[in-house]
Design an enzyme around this catalytic site. Structure first.
Site, PDB file in Angstrom:
ATOM      1  CG  HIS A  29      60.016   4.766  29.437  1.00 49.92           C
ATOM      2  ND1 HIS A  29      60.531   4.356  28.228  1.00 49.92           N
ATOM      3  CD2 HIS A  29      61.021   5.413  30.071  1.00 49.92           C
ATOM      4  CE1 HIS A  29      61.801   4.731  28.149  1.00 49.92           C
ATOM      5  NE2 HIS A  29      62.122   5.371  29.247  1.00 49.92           N
TER       6      HIS A  29
HETATM    7  C1  LIG Z   1      65.113  -5.877  33.377  1.00 51.73           C
HETATM    8  C2  LIG Z   1      64.430  -4.822  32.556  1.00 51.73           C
HETATM    9  C3  LIG Z   1      65.447  -4.082  31.716  1.00 51.73           C
HETATM   10  C4  LIG Z   1      63.404  -5.460  31.602  1.00 51.73           C
HETATM   11  O1  LIG Z   1      62.323  -5.990  32.276  1.00 51.73           O
HETATM   12  P1  LIG Z   1      61.327  -7.001  31.515  1.00 51.73           P
HETATM   13  O2  LIG Z   1      60.252  -7.402  32.456  1.00 51.73           O
HETATM   14  O3  LIG Z   1      60.913  -6.405  30.216  1.00 51.73           O
HETATM   15  O4  LIG Z   1      62.357  -8.206  31.292  1.00 51.73           O
HETATM   16  P2  LIG Z   1      62.144  -9.721  30.781  1.00 51.73           P
HETATM   17  O5  LIG Z   1      63.151 -10.572  31.489  1.00 51.73           O
HETATM   18  O6  LIG Z   1      60.743 -10.142  30.865  1.00 51.73           O
HETATM   19  O7  LIG Z   1      62.566  -9.606  29.255  1.00 51.73           O
HETATM   20  C5  LIG Z   1      62.800 -10.742  28.473  1.00 51.73           C
HETATM   21  C6  LIG Z   1      61.847 -10.791  27.306  1.00 51.73           C
HETATM   22  O8  LIG Z   1      61.969  -9.585  26.513  1.00 51.73           O
HETATM   23  C7  LIG Z   1      62.058  -9.962  25.122  1.00 51.73           C
HETATM   24  N1  LIG Z   1      62.742  -8.897  24.370  1.00 51.73           N
HETATM   25  C8  LIG Z   1      63.882  -8.983  23.685  1.00 51.73           C
HETATM   26  N2  LIG Z   1      64.206  -7.797  23.161  1.00 51.73           N
HETATM   27  C9  LIG Z   1      63.255  -6.936  23.539  1.00 51.73           C
HETATM   28  C10 LIG Z   1      63.049  -5.548  23.341  1.00 51.73           C
HETATM   29  N3  LIG Z   1      63.898  -4.820  22.651  1.00 51.73           N
HETATM   30  N4  LIG Z   1      61.971  -4.977  23.893  1.00 51.73           N
HETATM   31  C11 LIG Z   1      61.111  -5.715  24.620  1.00 51.73           C
HETATM   32  N5  LIG Z   1      61.258  -7.025  24.863  1.00 51.73           N
HETATM   33  C12 LIG Z   1      62.311  -7.647  24.326  1.00 51.73           C
HETATM   34  C13 LIG Z   1      62.840 -11.243  25.196  1.00 51.73           C
HETATM   35  O9  LIG Z   1      62.721 -11.972  24.006  1.00 51.73           O
HETATM   36  C14 LIG Z   1      62.200 -11.943  26.390  1.00 51.73           C
HETATM   37  O10 LIG Z   1      61.004 -12.542  25.981  1.00 51.73           O
HETATM   38  P3  LIG Z   1      60.491 -13.972  26.589  1.00 51.73           P
HETATM   39  O11 LIG Z   1      60.200 -13.723  28.046  1.00 51.73           O
HETATM   40  O12 LIG Z   1      59.270 -14.316  25.808  1.00 51.73           O
HETATM   41  O13 LIG Z   1      61.599 -14.931  26.398  1.00 51.73           O
HETATM   42  C15 LIG Z   1      63.717  -3.867  33.545  1.00 51.73           C
HETATM   43  O14 LIG Z   1      64.609  -3.224  34.420  1.00 51.73           O
HETATM   44  C16 LIG Z   1      62.895  -2.813  32.861  1.00 51.73           C
HETATM   45  O15 LIG Z   1      63.311  -1.942  32.139  1.00 51.73           O
HETATM   46  N6  LIG Z   1      61.599  -2.912  33.133  1.00 51.73           N
HETATM   47  C17 LIG Z   1      60.599  -2.010  32.584  1.00 51.73           C
HETATM   48  C18 LIG Z   1      59.999  -2.621  31.414  1.00 51.73           C
HETATM   49  C19 LIG Z   1      60.271  -1.818  30.147  1.00 51.73           C
HETATM   50  O16 LIG Z   1      59.341  -1.516  29.432  1.00 51.73           O
HETATM   51  N7  LIG Z   1      61.564  -1.521  29.916  1.00 51.73           N
HETATM   52  C20 LIG Z   1      62.016  -0.806  28.743  1.00 51.73           C
HETATM   53  C21 LIG Z   1      61.708   0.695  28.718  1.00 51.73           C
HETATM   54  S1  LIG Z   1      62.008   1.563  30.168  1.00 51.73           S
HETATM   55  C22 LIG Z   1      63.506   2.400  29.963  1.00 51.73           C
HETATM   56  O17 LIG Z   1      64.058   2.395  28.931  1.00 51.73           O
HETATM   57  C23 LIG Z   1      63.944   3.132  31.150  1.00 51.73           C
HETATM   58  C24 LIG Z   1      65.229   3.760  30.965  1.00 51.73           C
HETATM   59  O18 LIG Z   1      65.310   4.685  30.171  1.00 51.73           O
HETATM   60  O19 LIG Z   1      66.188   3.361  31.628  1.00 51.73           O
END
Ligand SMILES: CC(C)(COP(=O)(O)OP(=O)(O)OC[C@H]1O[C@@H](n2cnc3c(N)ncnc32)[C@H](O)[C@@H]1OP(=O)(O)O)[C@@H](O)C(=O)NCCC(=O)NCCSC(=O)CC(=O)O
Length: 332
Positions: free
Chosen positions: A204
């Site tokens: 992505h």
């Molecule tokens: C629910 C989602 C939004 C995110 O899924 P995740 O598996 O990443 O969610 P999670 O619950 O594990 O995330 C919590 C963890 O992320 C950390 N965290 C905080 N800010 C962050 C940031 N800006 N980027 C990445 N991680 C971050 C927190 O501290 C926490 O860490 P800790 O766990 O240590 O406390 C999902 O729908 C999703 O987008 N999944 C794809 C993963 C991804 O790469 N998404 C972003 C780009 S895709 C995108 O952007 C698509 C679009 O355009 O719509």
């Protein structure tokens, strides 16, 4: 007849300039492209030679694979930084992938575990990053919809129009924000959260900025508004989610209480890709409505993201009811 010293120098400078121009102009035929490359080689400027090769290669891929006409950039963005040439976006993407690969290999090799508690400076950085992207997405989502309303856009089928300068500006900022979003991966690496650096995430982040470079370069108005506005609003919610995730306590109860809606957020992201697929199908059926061949790219790209997100959804939420992966047990 002899030439004066000044005249000779201006001739030399002109030749030097014209060699550089040939190197950057990709509208010419193959022989002029070759000349450009040799021109740079003669002037022993390796970075410029590499840049001209990347420029030519990227434009060729866009022309041959997607079928777009690169000879007609939008007048709104033609001279803006990071849009004029594909070199910055290609170099940024390749560097991004290389840095992530080296950094994550180092984490694996050193046996570093995810942090149990983020240090204060990292917490502040993550909060600032998420707040910034949440506000920027809100600004873009609102601005793009306001402009679309002002120009009386329909939902789909709006041709690109270089008179819609403000819309072009918003789409330009949207494209640049996709480069800034590389910071998400930096956050994951600083937290050593390798579980988050998935193929989905890398695919992505590495591809979206290239896709938006093409749109910002060729057609930053018209139907581009739809995906940019939809994605901006989705990102308002997504960065709020990450902001919350970064600020709440790390215990399972707290996550269940405050982050339960992550599942619905993923569903909204998938609905977003379905909407883009529908828009692409509309564009394929009405080829005169937007830029030729762009709906085909949008269709393939959205299908690929929908497939990745469906897999993510099943893997993350299919096994447990509250959508968390197995808990980490040990501190690093
Ligand atoms: C629910 C989602 C939004 C995110 O899924 P995740 O598996 O990443 O969610 P999670 O619950 O594990 O995330 C919590 C963890 O992320 C950390 N965290 C905080 N800010 C962050 C940031 N800006 N980027 C990445 N991680 C971050 C927190 O501290 C926490 O860490 P800790 O766990 O240590 O406390 C999902 O729908 C999703 O987008 N999944 C794809 C993963 C991804 O790469 N998404 C972003 C780009 S895709 C995108 O952007 C698509 C679009 O355009 O719509």
């Amino acid at each position: 007849m002899t030439m004066g010293g000044e005249e000779v120098w201006s001739r030399v400078a002109e030749e030097e300039d014209s060699r550089k121009v040939v190197g950057w102009q990709m509208g010419g035929n193959n022989s002029t492209r070759g000349l450009g490359v040799f021109g740079f080689a003669n002037s022993s400027s390796l970075p410029a030679t590499v840049a001209s090769v990347i420029d030519a290669g990227a434009r060729r891929v866009v022309e041959k694979v997607i079928g777009l006409n690169m000879a007609k950039p939008s007048a709104i963005t033609a001279d803006l930084p990071l849009v004029r040439s594909p070199v910055p976006v290609v170099v940024a993407t390749v560097s991004y992938l290389a840095i992530v690969w080296v950094w994550s290999s180092h984490i694996k090799r050193s046996g570093l575990k995810p942090r149990v508690q983020d240090p204060k400076w990292l917490q502040c950085l993550i909060i600032a990053h998420n707040m910034f992207l949440c506000c920027l997405s809100f600004y873009l989502g609102l601005g793009i919809l306001t402009e679309a309303r002002r120009h009386r856009y329909s939902i789909w089928g709006n041709p690109s129009n270089d008179e819609h300068v403000k819309m072009g500006f918003y789409i330009y900022i949207f494209y640049v924000s996709k480069l800034y979003e590389f910071m998400d991966t930096v956050v994951m690496l600083l937290k050593r959260n390798l579980r988050q650096i998935t193929y989905l995430h890398l695919y992505h982040h590495a591809s979206i900025c290239c896709v938006w470079w093409i749109i910002a370069h060729l057609c930053p108005t018209g139907d581009a508004y739809f995906s940019a506005a939809f994605n901006s609003w989705v990102h308002v919610a997504m960065y709020l989610y990450y902001l919350l995730a970064a600020t709440i306590a790390k215990d399972e109860n707290c996550r269940r209480k405050y982050l339960f809606w992550g599942k619905y957020l993923t569903i909204i992201q998938m609905i977003q890709f379905v909407a883009f697929i529908a828009q692409a199908v509309y564009g394929l059926l009405q080829p005169a409505s937007y830029v030729k061949h762009l709906p085909r790219m949008l269709f393939c790209y959205s299908i690929s993201l929908l497939a990745f997100f469906s897999n993510f959804f099943v893997t993350k939420y299919g096994k447990s009811s509250h959508g968390r992966q197995p808990k980490r047990l040990k501190a690093d």
